[in-house]
Design an enzyme around this catalytic site. Structure first.
Site, PDB file in Angstrom:
ATOM      1  CB  VAL A  89      19.389   6.462  21.904  1.00 40.56           C
ATOM      2  CG1 VAL A  89      18.606   5.192  21.573  1.00 40.56           C
ATOM      3  CG2 VAL A  89      20.067   6.328  23.263  1.00 40.56           C
ATOM      4  NE  ARG A  96      14.096  -0.854  20.839  1.00 38.47           N
ATOM      5  CZ  ARG A  96      14.327  -1.642  19.787  1.00 38.47           C
ATOM      6  NH1 ARG A  96      15.090  -2.718  19.936  1.00 38.47           N
ATOM      7  NH2 ARG A  96      13.822  -1.359  18.605  1.00 38.47           N
ATOM      8  N   GLY A  97      15.929   1.858  27.308  1.00 41.75           N
ATOM      9  CA  GLY A  97      16.822   1.866  28.458  1.00 41.75           C
ATOM     10  C   GLY A  97      18.296   1.850  28.111  1.00 41.75           C
ATOM     11  CG  LEU A  99      20.960   7.970  28.495  1.00 44.14           C
ATOM     12  CD1 LEU A  99      22.434   8.167  28.216  1.00 44.14           C
ATOM     13  CD2 LEU A  99      20.179   9.245  28.209  1.00 44.14           C
ATOM     14  CB  THR A 100      19.013   3.692  31.873  1.00 40.09           C
ATOM     15  OG1 THR A 100      18.016   4.715  31.750  1.00 40.09           O
ATOM     16  CG2 THR A 100      19.102   3.247  33.318  1.00 40.09           C
ATOM     17  CE1 TYR A 128      22.519  12.772  29.693  1.00 37.75           C
ATOM     18  CE2 TYR A 128      21.590  14.792  28.787  1.00 37.75           C
ATOM     19  CZ  TYR A 128      22.266  13.599  28.613  1.00 37.75           C
ATOM     20  OH  TYR A 128      22.670  13.224  27.351  1.00 37.75           O
ATOM     21  CG  PHE A 418      32.324  19.245  27.669  1.00 33.63           C
ATOM     22  CD1 PHE A 418      31.833  18.061  28.197  1.00 33.63           C
ATOM     23  CD2 PHE A 418      32.246  20.394  28.446  1.00 33.63           C
ATOM     24  CE1 PHE A 418      31.274  18.015  29.472  1.00 33.63           C
ATOM     25  CE2 PHE A 418      31.693  20.368  29.717  1.00 33.63           C
ATOM     26  CZ  PHE A 418      31.206  19.191  30.231  1.00 33.63           C
TER      27      PHE A 418
END
Length: 418
Positions: A89, A96-97, A99-100, A128, A418
């Protein structure tokens, strides 16, 4: 500031890949602009529908990618996994949400596809767990003080009839995939490697402007079978007294037998001018220190969580692995993401096979789906988690019984990033 509702989160198309790559580089504090040759090489990773971005006013401000993977469960079975990577991000759009939203879209698609788990390597620990991931393997790096190790400096090769040969990248691409397949049939936590992985790691496809070709070495048993491969680099450092002080850094080392591992580590510690060997990330219970006459010569320099797992299908995950003892356990699994919660009965037989099904019976243990992930590969202890308040015993002794069923004699290990 743009409102959250006005930021568009969606999969990208091929034409948007350069902007997506630029945003990813910014998020990881890399040089923003890539050379066209490198950018073209990285397009090989693009799969429609698996690269997601957030756009604010047409600018890419967050990135997310997943790809198909297989993960080895306890007992050697491979389960389909949704491998998560390239998560960023931009610093202008934190909190600001984004990733969610990207994670929710990806995990829902993985569940729909039939993936049993999702996997990732976490750059930071706290991120996570709130998405149902739990640390399922750990990694340890040692630095070997070669002069202190007590090895015979006159050593010239394996003493078991095998041999070690320096080889080229083409040989690694020829022998490496089959050797890795042998490893992942026996080692819980190992993930699959596709053809692109071998091309990138040997420089046939270059994702970076500078590729420093490593040395490659193969161990063959007395019968001529390839049982181990290592890739390593070395620096060029000399002391004031004109004494060599070079360090070998192992990029990766695969051995499918203890003899192969012993021979490869012995070779790396016998290279002229080398006074230290940095092992790269190994399993925490790796045999390496005890291959040395003085195990204290291998000092731990890194020990941290490594592969994180998010269970998407509890029944298939628990039925894919084997068990150390016979027994029955009812698990109450909480999942805020709404993907894998419920109450399940696990039945393990004396031959190691397990069956699992939803049940209405009273639970023995209550835990979050993230804690189930830490237990699933056999590395963590339910008794420890109960002491930490992360697992709740609903029946006295249930945590100890869970350990008898789930824990493994050797720790799981994921050799890849990865």
């Amino acid at each position: 500031m743009t409102s959250r509702a006005d930021i568009d989160v969606r999969p990208i198309d091929a034409s948007e890949f350069p902007d997506w790559q630029r945003a990813m580089n910014i998020g990881f504090l890399h040089r923003p602009t890539l050379d066209e040759e490198i950018l073209d090489a990285r397009r090989a990773q693009f799969t429609p529908g698996r690269s997601t971005a957030a756009f604010d006013g047409g600018r890419c401000v967050a990135t997310f990618r997943s790809f198909a993977q297989e993960l080895t469960a306890v007992g050697g079975a491979a389960v389909p996994a949704d491998a998560v990577t390239n998560v960023t991000v931009s610093p202008t759009h934190r909190r600001r949400g984004l990733l969610t939203r990207m994670m929710a879209q990806d995990l829902a698609a993985a569940k729909e596809r039939g993936d049993v788990v999702a996997t990732l390597i976490a750059a930071e620990y706290p991120i996570y767990g709130r998405y149902g991931f739990g640390p399922a393997t750990w990694a340890t790096e040692w630095t070997i003080d070669v002069p202190r190790a007590g090895l015979d400096p006159r050593w010239a090769g394996p003493e078991d009839g095998g041999r070690i040969d320096l080889v080229d990248a083409e040989d690694v691409r020829k022998h490496g995939p089959e050797l890795h397949e042998r490893l992942r049939r026996s080692q819980p936590g190992v993930v699959s490697r596709d053809e692109l992985w071998w091309k990138v790691t040997t420089g046939a496809v270059r994702f970076h402007a500078t590729f420093h070709e490593p040395y490659y070495v193969i161990y063959r048993s007395a019968s001529g079978e390839v049982e181990g491969i290592a890739a390593y680099t070395a620096d060029d450092k000399w002391g004031d007294g004109k004494q060599p002080l070079n360090t070998v850094r192992v990029k990766w080392l695969t051995g499918v037998t203890p003899a192969a591992e012993r021979a490869l580590w012995r070779y790396l510690c016998s290279i002229d001018w080398v006074v230290a060997v940095k092992t790269g990330y190994r399993a925490p219970d790796d045999l390496l220190p005890h291959f040395l006459p003085d195990p204290r010569a291998a000092a731990v320099t890194t020990h941290a969580d490594w592969l994180w797992v998010r269970i998407l299908d509890v029944v298939r995950a628990l039925e894919a692995r084997t068990y150390e003892a016979a027994g029955s356990l009812v698990l109450e699994v909480a999942d805020a993401g709404g993907l894998a919660g419920g109450r399940y009965r696990l039945e393990a037989s004396a031959d190691g096979a397990g069956t699992c099904a939803p049940t209405t019976d009273n639970p023995d243990l209550s835990l979050d789906v993230a804690e189930l992930a830490t237990l699933w590969l056999g590395d963590e202890s339910a008794v420890r988690l109960a002491a930490l308040g992360r697992v709740r015993e609903e029946r006295a002794g249930a945590a100890r019984q869970a350990d008898a069923l789930l824990r493994t004699s050797r720790r799981p290990w994921c050799p890849d990033i990865f």
